[in-house]
Design an enzyme around this catalytic site. Structure first.
Site, PDB file in Angstrom:
ATOM      1  CG  ASP A  51      -0.375  -0.121   2.510  1.00 56.21           C
ATOM      2  OD1 ASP A  51       0.878  -0.195   2.595  1.00 56.21           O
ATOM      3  OD2 ASP A  51      -1.117  -0.138   3.512  1.00 56.21           O
ATOM      4  CB  SER A  52       4.577   1.734  -0.074  1.00 56.82           C
ATOM      5  OG  SER A  52       4.827   0.545  -0.818  1.00 56.82           O
ATOM      6  CG  ASP A  90       0.387  -4.107   2.009  1.00 53.09           C
ATOM      7  OD1 ASP A  90       0.544  -5.026   2.834  1.00 53.09           O
ATOM      8  OD2 ASP A  90       1.227  -3.192   1.827  1.00 53.09           O
ATOM      9  CE  LYS A 120       3.195  -6.091   3.713  1.00 56.43           C
ATOM     10  NZ  LYS A 120       2.743  -4.929   4.519  1.00 56.43           N
ATOM     11  CD  GLU A 189       7.625  -0.436   7.775  1.00 56.81           C
ATOM     12  OE1 GLU A 189       6.657  -1.130   7.420  1.00 56.81           O
ATOM     13  OE2 GLU A 189       7.835   0.718   7.346  1.00 56.81           O
TER      14      GLU A 189
HETATM   15  O1  KIV Z   1       3.540  -1.157   1.657  1.00 60.23           O
HETATM   16  C1  KIV Z   1       4.728  -1.514   1.705  1.00 60.23           C
HETATM   17  O2  KIV Z   1       5.547  -1.193   0.837  1.00 60.23           O
HETATM   18  C2  KIV Z   1       5.140  -2.339   2.827  1.00 60.23           C
HETATM   19  C3  KIV Z   1       6.595  -2.610   2.992  1.00 60.23           C
HETATM   20  C4  KIV Z   1       7.277  -1.407   3.490  1.00 60.23           C
HETATM   21  C5  KIV Z   1       6.855  -3.786   3.850  1.00 60.23           C
HETATM   22  O3  KIV Z   1       4.325  -2.761   3.589  1.00 60.23           O
END
Ligand code: KIV
Length: 271
Positions: A51-52, A90, A120, A189
């Site tokens: 979700d980044s 995510d 995730k 994290e």
């Molecule tokens: O959303 C993301 O990129 C993440 C990573 C930082 C593990 O959850």
């Protein structure tokens, strides 16, 4: 003579066997078809549709605004490129907290509409019911503990988590709980390296770190950060493998100059 072109896919079972034989797991984020193809063909074990995407693709300050529909769009684009890697997606903020029925519906949409291989989820005991319900439908779940960016307004900062023993103890309990209920792996994290080591040693399932030191079972980074596409984000844990912002900017400036000077296109670049 026929050449066997069959590609051995990375499954959650392969990921587990990597932990068992001490082979480190390499995971990076991917949000679109073209980058996912590079990641897959380079041999990455896991592509995380994180979700980044909310930050690096859409320019939001946090991961909170991205929607389930937007995550499905990114995930489907990634899945179309993948021949070998495991694709984990995510569940975005608001799509699983609070109601295990809503959580299951969100996970099912990601699996059906995007063709993902696993989801995730951020959190421990507080999301137990949602994790259990998704697992009961046969959807593999990766946990995410430590700094969980969907809770940024609760934490207040992106600083290192679990430095105090009480928070470290809760993190270990959550990790053991997620393992017990059936998660196939956990991301930790931004926690002290010593705690990352303890969690990895105490768990039978893989523990993948981002800013969690070198003694976990694998590493994950945001691809745009490690390639230097993002410029201003420079936490201590990040290793930059390229300075793509500058490289791409130079190429674009060269193109602009070539167009303005009528150098492009030349004789060979036209019909
Ligand atoms: O959303 C993301 O990129 C993440 C990573 C930082 C593990 O959850």
């Amino acid at each position: 003579m026929s050449v066997n072109k069959e590609i051995k896919r990375i499954t959650t079972h392969v990921i587990q066997s990597m932990k068992e034989r001490g082979e480190k797991i390499a995971m990076l984020t991917g949000y679109d078809y073209s980058m996912a193809r590079i990641l897959d063909e380079a041999g990455i074990d896991i592509v995380l549709v994180g979700d980044s995407a909310s930050n690096v693709m859409a320019g939001h300050e946090t991961t909170l605004p991205i929607t389930l529909d937007q995550m499905i769009y990114h995930a489907a684009s990634v899945v179309r490129a993948i021949k070998r890697s495991l694709v984990v997606v995510d569940l975005p903020f608001g799509s699983y907290q609070g109601s295990s029925r809503v959580a299951l519906e969100s996970a099912v949409r990601i699996m059906k509409e995007a063709g993902a291989h696993a989801v995730k989820m951020e959190g421990g005991a507080e999301i137990e019911a949602s994790v259990r319900r998704i697992l009961s439908a046969g959807v593999p779940v990766m946990g995410h503990l430590g700094l969980t960016p969907q809770s940024i307004y609760k934490f207040g900062t992106y600083s290192v988590r679990a430095k105090e023993e009480a928070e470290a103890g809760k993190l270990m309990e959550d990790a053991l709980l997620l393992q017990e209920i059936g998660c196939f792996a956990i991301v930790v994290e931004k926690i002290p390296a010593e705690l990352g080591k303890r969690v990895a040693e105490n768990l039978l399932i893989p523990v993948i770190g981002i800013g969690a030191g070198g003694h976990v079972d694998g590493q994950v980074l945001v691809t745009h950060d490690m390639l230097g596409i993002t410029k201003d984000f420079q936490p201590r844990f990040l290793r930059r493998y390229l300075d793509m912002f500058d490289m791409v900017q130079n190429a674009i400036q060269q193109y602009i100059s070539d167009v303005k000077s009528s150098d492009f296109p030349n004789e060979k670049e036209q019909y």
